[in-house]
Design a protein around this motif. Structure first.
Motif, mmCIF file in Angstrom:
data_model
loop_
_atom_site.group_PDB
_atom_site.id
_atom_site.type_symbol
_atom_site.label_atom_id
_atom_site.label_comp_id
_atom_site.label_asym_id
_atom_site.label_seq_id
_atom_site.Cartn_x
_atom_site.Cartn_y
_atom_site.Cartn_z
ATOM 1 N N ASP A 2 0.827 -1.207 0.000
ATOM 2 C CA ASP A 2 0.000 0.000 0.000
ATOM 3 C C ASP A 2 0.864 1.263 0.000
ATOM 4 N N ASP A 3 0.463 2.247 -0.801
ATOM 5 C CA ASP A 3 1.038 3.586 -0.715
ATOM 6 C C ASP A 3 0.083 4.378 0.182
ATOM 7 N N VAL A 4 0.345 4.317 1.458
ATOM 8 C CA VAL A 4 -0.611 4.819 2.454
ATOM 9 C C VAL A 4 -0.891 6.307 2.263
ATOM 10 N N ALA A 5 0.121 7.101 1.943
ATOM 11 C CA ALA A 5 -0.071 8.542 1.775
ATOM 12 C C ALA A 5 -1.012 8.860 0.610
ATOM 13 N N LYS A 6 -1.039 8.016 -0.401
ATOM 14 C CA LYS A 6 -1.900 8.260 -1.557
ATOM 15 C C LYS A 6 -3.273 7.617 -1.426
ATOM 16 N N PRO A 44 8.072 1.309 5.007
ATOM 17 C CA PRO A 44 7.884 1.373 3.554
ATOM 18 C C PRO A 44 7.079 0.164 3.071
ATOM 19 N N PRO A 45 6.623 0.205 1.811
ATOM 20 C CA PRO A 45 5.877 -0.936 1.261
ATOM 21 C C PRO A 45 6.680 -2.234 1.318
ATOM 22 N N GLY A 46 5.939 -3.340 1.511
ATOM 23 C CA GLY A 46 6.541 -4.665 1.542
ATOM 24 C C GLY A 46 6.382 -5.321 2.900
ATOM 25 N N LEU A 73 -9.348 4.320 3.879
ATOM 26 C CA LEU A 73 -8.104 3.760 3.372
ATOM 27 C C LEU A 73 -8.415 2.789 2.236
ATOM 28 N N SER A 74 -8.050 3.169 1.019
ATOM 29 C CA SER A 74 -8.261 2.305 -0.146
ATOM 30 C C SER A 74 -7.071 1.371 -0.266
#
Length: 130
Positions: A64-68, A88-90, A114-115
């Motif tokens: 997930d790119d949480v900020a986006k 970070p992602p992963g 949260l998408s």
């Protein structure tokens, strides 16, 4: 006796000034597709509001790119986060803090959305503030 009077005066003044501090809001968790996401609001006062976010799974990498993918809904207004300060992602376990500019005024309720990749609808975390 004087100590009791002072303590009572402190309590009365504290309550008159807005209380001794709001009780913390409870964490809200959602589980779907083998991934649990837990959101916990921090202190919702001041110019910046923070939410602790924890992702847990054993079935997939958390990319997930949480900020986006996050938004805050308060008083009908939708806002994007200022930043994600976290892992970070992963991996299978991620945590961090989402920071948002505080909404104008004091909303009655807030909703963090949260998408997530591969999920048709966003995860929704709701809290009542009054």
């Amino acid at each position: 006796m004087r100590d009791r009077v002072n303590a009572l005066a402190f309590l009365i003044l504290s309550l008159a000034a807005g209380g001794l501090g709001a009780a913390p809001l409870a964490p809200v968790a959602t589980s779907f597709g083998g991934v649990t996401v837990t959101a916990t609001p921090g202190a919702l006062s001041g110019a910046i509001w923070e939410f602790q976010i924890v992702f847990d799974t054993h079935s997939q990498d958390l990319r997930d790119d949480v900020a986006k993918s996050a938004s805050l809904v308060a008083g009908g207004a939708v806002s994007a986060p200022l930043e994600w300060g976290g892992d970070p992602p992963g991996g299978h376990h991620r945590k961090g803090v989402l920071r948002f500019k505080a909404p104008a005024g004091r909303p009655v309720a807030i909703e963090l959305r949260l998408s997530r990749p591969g999920e048709a609808k966003p995860r929704v975390f709701r809290w009542t503030l009054e």
